[in-house]
Design a protein around this motif. Structure first.
Motif, mmCIF file in Angstrom:
data_model
loop_
_atom_site.group_PDB
_atom_site.id
_atom_site.type_symbol
_atom_site.label_atom_id
_atom_site.label_comp_id
_atom_site.label_asym_id
_atom_site.label_seq_id
_atom_site.Cartn_x
_atom_site.Cartn_y
_atom_site.Cartn_z
ATOM 1 N N LEU A 68 -17.122 2.999 31.645
ATOM 2 C CA LEU A 68 -16.705 2.806 30.262
ATOM 3 C C LEU A 68 -15.258 3.235 30.074
ATOM 4 O O LEU A 68 -14.437 2.496 29.536
ATOM 5 C CB LEU A 68 -17.610 3.600 29.311
ATOM 6 C CG LEU A 68 -17.149 3.660 27.849
ATOM 7 C CD1 LEU A 68 -17.203 2.281 27.207
ATOM 8 C CD2 LEU A 68 -17.976 4.670 27.065
ATOM 9 N N GLY A 69 -14.935 4.437 30.523
ATOM 10 C CA GLY A 69 -13.577 4.959 30.360
ATOM 11 C C GLY A 69 -12.534 4.100 31.048
ATOM 12 O O GLY A 69 -11.472 3.817 30.486
ATOM 13 N N LEU A 70 -12.839 3.670 32.275
ATOM 14 C CA LEU A 70 -11.899 2.825 33.019
ATOM 15 C C LEU A 70 -11.687 1.491 32.314
ATOM 16 O O LEU A 70 -10.558 1.007 32.200
ATOM 17 C CB LEU A 70 -12.412 2.589 34.441
ATOM 18 C CG LEU A 70 -12.275 3.773 35.385
ATOM 19 C CD1 LEU A 70 -13.129 3.571 36.638
ATOM 20 C CD2 LEU A 70 -10.809 3.983 35.747
ATOM 21 N N HIS A 71 -12.778 0.882 31.844
ATOM 22 C CA HIS A 71 -12.651 -0.406 31.159
ATOM 23 C C HIS A 71 -11.787 -0.262 29.906
ATOM 24 O O HIS A 71 -10.882 -1.069 29.672
ATOM 25 C CB HIS A 71 -14.018 -0.977 30.797
ATOM 26 C CG HIS A 71 -13.906 -2.235 29.984
ATOM 27 N ND1 HIS A 71 -13.713 -3.461 30.562
ATOM 28 C CD2 HIS A 71 -13.894 -2.435 28.643
ATOM 29 C CE1 HIS A 71 -13.602 -4.371 29.609
ATOM 30 N NE2 HIS A 71 -13.715 -3.778 28.432
ATOM 31 N N ARG A 73 -9.576 1.975 29.142
ATOM 32 C CA ARG A 73 -8.174 2.292 29.429
ATOM 33 C C ARG A 73 -7.432 1.099 30.023
ATOM 34 O O ARG A 73 -6.326 0.772 29.601
ATOM 35 C CB ARG A 73 -8.077 3.494 30.369
ATOM 36 C CG ARG A 73 -6.634 4.027 30.440
ATOM 37 C CD ARG A 73 -6.496 5.142 31.415
ATOM 38 N NE ARG A 73 -6.456 4.541 32.742
ATOM 39 C CZ ARG A 73 -6.503 5.217 33.862
ATOM 40 N NH1 ARG A 73 -6.611 6.516 33.847
ATOM 41 N NH2 ARG A 73 -6.448 4.611 35.023
ATOM 42 N N THR A 74 -8.034 0.435 30.983
ATOM 43 C CA THR A 74 -7.304 -0.628 31.682
ATOM 44 C C THR A 74 -7.327 -1.965 30.942
ATOM 45 O O THR A 74 -6.354 -2.698 30.964
ATOM 46 C CB THR A 74 -7.848 -0.846 33.110
ATOM 47 O OG1 THR A 74 -9.230 -1.216 33.039
ATOM 48 C CG2 THR A 74 -7.682 0.404 33.957
ATOM 49 N N GLN A 75 -8.448 -2.291 30.282
ATOM 50 C CA GLN A 75 -8.573 -3.601 29.640
ATOM 51 C C GLN A 75 -8.190 -3.597 28.161
ATOM 52 O O GLN A 75 -7.807 -4.624 27.624
ATOM 53 C CB GLN A 75 -10.013 -4.119 29.768
ATOM 54 C CG GLN A 75 -10.508 -4.200 31.191
ATOM 55 C CD GLN A 75 -9.668 -5.133 32.049
ATOM 56 O OE1 GLN A 75 -9.374 -6.257 31.642
ATOM 57 N NE2 GLN A 75 -9.278 -4.677 33.223
ATOM 58 N N ARG A 76 -8.305 -2.433 27.506
ATOM 59 C CA ARG A 76 -8.082 -2.386 26.063
ATOM 60 C C ARG A 76 -6.990 -1.412 25.642
ATOM 61 O O ARG A 76 -6.654 -1.330 24.474
ATOM 62 C CB ARG A 76 -9.371 -1.978 25.326
ATOM 63 C CG ARG A 76 -10.586 -2.828 25.608
ATOM 64 C CD ARG A 76 -10.488 -4.174 24.885
ATOM 65 N NE ARG A 76 -11.669 -4.969 25.132
ATOM 66 C CZ ARG A 76 -12.661 -5.126 24.285
ATOM 67 N NH1 ARG A 76 -12.629 -4.566 23.113
ATOM 68 N NH2 ARG A 76 -13.699 -5.866 24.607
ATOM 69 N N ASP A 77 -6.481 -0.642 26.594
ATOM 70 C CA ASP A 77 -5.494 0.393 26.288
ATOM 71 C C ASP A 77 -6.026 1.367 25.224
ATOM 72 O O ASP A 77 -5.323 1.765 24.308
ATOM 73 C CB ASP A 77 -4.163 -0.223 25.842
ATOM 74 C CG ASP A 77 -3.004 0.767 25.978
ATOM 75 O OD1 ASP A 77 -3.086 1.657 26.849
ATOM 76 O OD2 ASP A 77 -2.042 0.656 25.204
ATOM 77 N N ILE A 78 -7.303 1.708 25.360
ATOM 78 C CA ILE A 78 -7.981 2.645 24.457
ATOM 79 C C ILE A 78 -8.359 3.866 25.277
ATOM 80 O O ILE A 78 -8.886 3.738 26.386
ATOM 81 C CB ILE A 78 -9.264 2.014 23.867
ATOM 82 C CG1 ILE A 78 -8.926 0.817 22.997
ATOM 83 C CG2 ILE A 78 -10.066 3.052 23.084
ATOM 84 C CD1 ILE A 78 -10.144 0.008 22.563
ATOM 85 N N GLN A 79 -8.092 5.043 24.748
ATOM 86 C CA GLN A 79 -8.503 6.262 25.424
ATOM 87 C C GLN A 79 -9.714 6.843 24.696
ATOM 88 O O GLN A 79 -9.594 7.336 23.574
ATOM 89 C CB GLN A 79 -7.375 7.283 25.462
ATOM 90 C CG GLN A 79 -7.735 8.510 26.269
ATOM 91 C CD GLN A 79 -6.667 8.868 27.253
ATOM 92 O OE1 GLN A 79 -5.498 8.672 26.991
ATOM 93 N NE2 GLN A 79 -7.058 9.399 28.387
ATOM 94 N N PRO A 80 -10.905 6.754 25.318
ATOM 95 C CA PRO A 80 -12.092 7.293 24.669
ATOM 96 C C PRO A 80 -12.077 8.829 24.680
ATOM 97 O O PRO A 80 -11.304 9.446 25.421
ATOM 98 C CB PRO A 80 -13.244 6.747 25.521
ATOM 99 C CG PRO A 80 -12.636 6.544 26.863
ATOM 100 C CD PRO A 80 -11.199 6.174 26.614
ATOM 101 N N ILE A 81 -12.941 9.413 23.867
ATOM 102 C CA ILE A 81 -12.999 10.869 23.721
ATOM 103 C C ILE A 81 -14.330 11.365 24.260
ATOM 104 O O ILE A 81 -15.366 10.737 24.061
ATOM 105 C CB ILE A 81 -12.860 11.259 22.233
ATOM 106 C CG1 ILE A 81 -11.494 10.809 21.708
ATOM 107 C CG2 ILE A 81 -13.051 12.763 22.031
ATOM 108 C CD1 ILE A 81 -11.354 10.891 20.211
ATOM 109 N N MET A 82 -14.294 12.523 24.918
ATOM 110 C CA MET A 82 -15.509 13.163 25.405
ATOM 111 C C MET A 82 -15.525 14.596 24.893
ATOM 112 O O MET A 82 -14.548 15.330 25.068
ATOM 113 C CB MET A 82 -15.555 13.140 26.935
ATOM 114 C CG MET A 82 -16.840 13.699 27.519
ATOM 115 S SD MET A 82 -16.931 13.455 29.320
ATOM 116 C CE MET A 82 -17.389 11.723 29.412
#
Length: 177
Positions: A68-71, A73-82
């Motif tokens: 999920l995180g890789l997708h 970051r690389t495909q959407r330029d979104i940084q998820p939060i944990m």
């Protein structure tokens, strides 16, 4: 058999995953299928993975979260939060490199991930304005609220005018002395 569960919510493109208890490969299989679907969603704008109630997480689950995180970051330029409050879980997620794709919020307790606003002791006029504005906002939401709160708002507006007149009269009497 897992003794945990994964809770899920979505709001305006932000997906929230709460992992509760022991999360093992059998539990995260449904998460993996869900992630396959949501990563194709053009409305996806963010993700938050809440590990504050997680007592155990296996490497398969961590790998699914890494996907999920890789997708994002690389495909959407979104940084998820944990979010994590368990030091063992925090150490594990960091050692696996999840901090490379997630913004990690590591807190000792869930309350440390958030802030409690201090209680204020407002002056009467400030409190009146807050109550008035709050009820005006509720009235603007729909006709039912408007009908319900109109009498209160009328009363509050009258009190507000009286306060303003009293403070103007006080100011004028101070200037004449």
């Amino acid at each position: 058999m897992s003794t945990g569960r994964i809770e899920y919510a979505v709001l305006q493109g932000t997906h929230v995953f709460k992992l509760v208890g022991e999360i093992r490969a059998m539990t995260c299989s449904s998460l993996d299928h869900l992630l396959d679907k949501i990563t194709q969603d053009p409305a996806l704008t963010g993700a938050l993975v809440d590990l504050t109630d997680t007592t155990f997480v296996d490497s398969t689950t961590l790998g699914v979260l890494a996907k999920l995180g890789l997708h994002l970051r690389t495909q959407r330029d979104i940084q998820p939060i944990m979010l994590s409050t368990n030091p063992d879980i925090t150490t594990l997620t960091n050692s696996m490199g999840l901090g490379q794709v997630f913004v990690m919020m590591n807190c000792k307790t869930a309350s440390q991930c958030t802030y409690t606003l201090p209680e204020e002791k407002p002056e009467a006029h400030a409190m009146l304005e807050t109550v008035l504005e709050a009820h005006q906002a509720l009235m603007n939401l729909n006709d039912n609220n408007k009908a319900m709160f109109q009498p209160l708002v009328n009363q509050l507006e009258n009190e507000h005018r009286q306060q303003q007149q009293a403070s103007q009269n006080f100011s004028c009497s101070q200037q004449h002395h």
